[in-house]
Design a protein around this motif. Structure first.
Motif, short mmCIF file in Angstrom:
data_model
loop_
_atom_site.label_atom_id
_atom_site.label_comp_id
_atom_site.label_asym_id
_atom_site.label_seq_id
_atom_site.Cartn_x
_atom_site.Cartn_y
_atom_site.Cartn_z
N UNK A 112 0.92 -1.24 0.06
CA UNK A 112 -0.15 0.06 0.06
C UNK A 112 0.98 1.27 -0.02
N UNK A 113 2.16 1.16 0.11
CA UNK A 113 2.88 2.39 0.33
C UNK A 113 3.55 2.73 -1.27
N UNK A 114 3.87 4.12 -1.23
CA UNK A 114 4.17 4.68 -2.72
C UNK A 114 5.11 3.80 -3.49
N UNK A 116 5.82 0.48 -3.08
CA UNK A 116 5.22 -0.95 -3.11
C UNK A 116 4.03 -1.04 -4.02
N UNK A 117 3.25 0.08 -4.08
CA UNK A 117 1.97 -0.12 -4.96
C UNK A 117 1.96 0.02 -6.39
N UNK A 118 1.25 -0.87 -6.97
CA UNK A 118 1.22 -0.66 -8.52
C UNK A 118 -0.20 -0.04 -8.91
N UNK A 119 -0.28 0.67 -9.86
CA UNK A 119 -1.48 1.38 -10.20
C UNK A 119 -2.69 0.57 -10.49
N UNK A 120 -2.74 -0.60 -10.70
CA UNK A 120 -3.91 -1.36 -11.00
C UNK A 120 -4.18 -2.34 -9.72
N UNK A 121 -3.63 -2.23 -8.68
CA UNK A 121 -3.86 -3.52 -7.79
C UNK A 121 -5.27 -3.03 -7.06
N UNK A 122 -5.52 -1.71 -6.80
CA UNK A 122 -7.00 -1.49 -6.07
C UNK A 122 -7.82 -2.10 -7.07
N UNK A 123 -8.16 -1.58 -8.26
CA UNK A 123 -8.96 -2.13 -9.31
C UNK A 123 -9.04 -3.63 -9.40
N UNK A 124 -8.26 -4.34 -9.36
CA UNK A 124 -8.31 -5.74 -9.75
C UNK A 124 -8.63 -6.38 -8.46
N UNK A 125 -8.02 -5.92 -7.20
CA UNK A 125 -8.39 -6.72 -6.19
C UNK A 125 -9.60 -6.45 -5.76
N UNK A 126 -10.29 -5.29 -5.89
CA UNK A 126 -11.59 -5.03 -5.50
C UNK A 126 -12.86 -5.26 -6.46
N UNK A 127 -12.34 -5.79 -7.64
CA UNK A 127 -13.40 -5.92 -8.62
C UNK A 127 -14.68 -6.67 -8.13
N UNK A 128 -15.73 -6.31 -8.29
CA UNK A 128 -16.78 -7.01 -7.93
C UNK A 128 -17.30 -6.95 -6.53
N UNK A 129 -16.54 -6.22 -5.64
CA UNK A 129 -16.74 -6.33 -4.21
C UNK A 129 -17.17 -4.89 -3.79
N UNK A 130 -17.35 -3.63 -4.55
CA UNK A 130 -17.80 -2.54 -4.20
C UNK A 130 -19.38 -2.36 -4.33
#
Length: 130
Positions: A112-114, A116-130
């Motif tokens: 989650x840090x500047x 170690x984060x990759x730009x697409x991780x949030x979208x891919x990890x949370x797909x379908x859970x919002x």
């Protein structure tokens, strides 16, 4: 390393689980290729950890050399994935130690840090859970 268990995970835990599963798939596929190319990976390697590390590094280098001189294999039989991985049974308990949990939390913070984060991780990890 075990992922965070359960269904009620925080966003950070979901991102960690996604990144962990991505890394695991990559590693399993890589070893599947090595198993198909080099016989030594078809059974347990009875050697000291330093020797095993050297064998793995040498195998990857040799594999890359073969690819660079002969080209990528075109025969699907030559590099089918998974035969060595599928033979693994249960290798430990389902309980993770406190040290492993601390390491998992530190990795989660890093993802989650500047740095170690990759730009697409949030979208891919949370797909379908919002």
């Amino acid at each position: 390393m075990r992922p965070f268990p359960g269904n009620r995970l925080s966003e950070a835990q979901k991102i960690f689980n996604y990144r962990l599963s991505t890394a695991r798939r990559l590693i399993e596929n890589t070893f599947g290729i090595l198993v198909q190319r080099f016989r030594i990976f078809r059974t347990e390697i009875l050697a000291q950890p330093e020797k095993v590390k050297a064998i793995i590094i040498a195998s990857v280098c040799l594999h890359n050399f073969i690819i660079s001189t002969r080209g990528a294999p075109t025969d699907i039989q030559e590099l089918s994935i998974g035969s060595g991985i599928s033979q693994l049974g249960r290798v430990g308990s389902n309980n993770s130690s406190r040290t492993n949990q601390d390491l998992r939390n530190r990795l989660m913070d890093y993802f989650l840090s500047v740095e170690g984060a990759v730009p697409w991780q949030r979208e891919k990890a949370l797909r379908g859970t919002l």
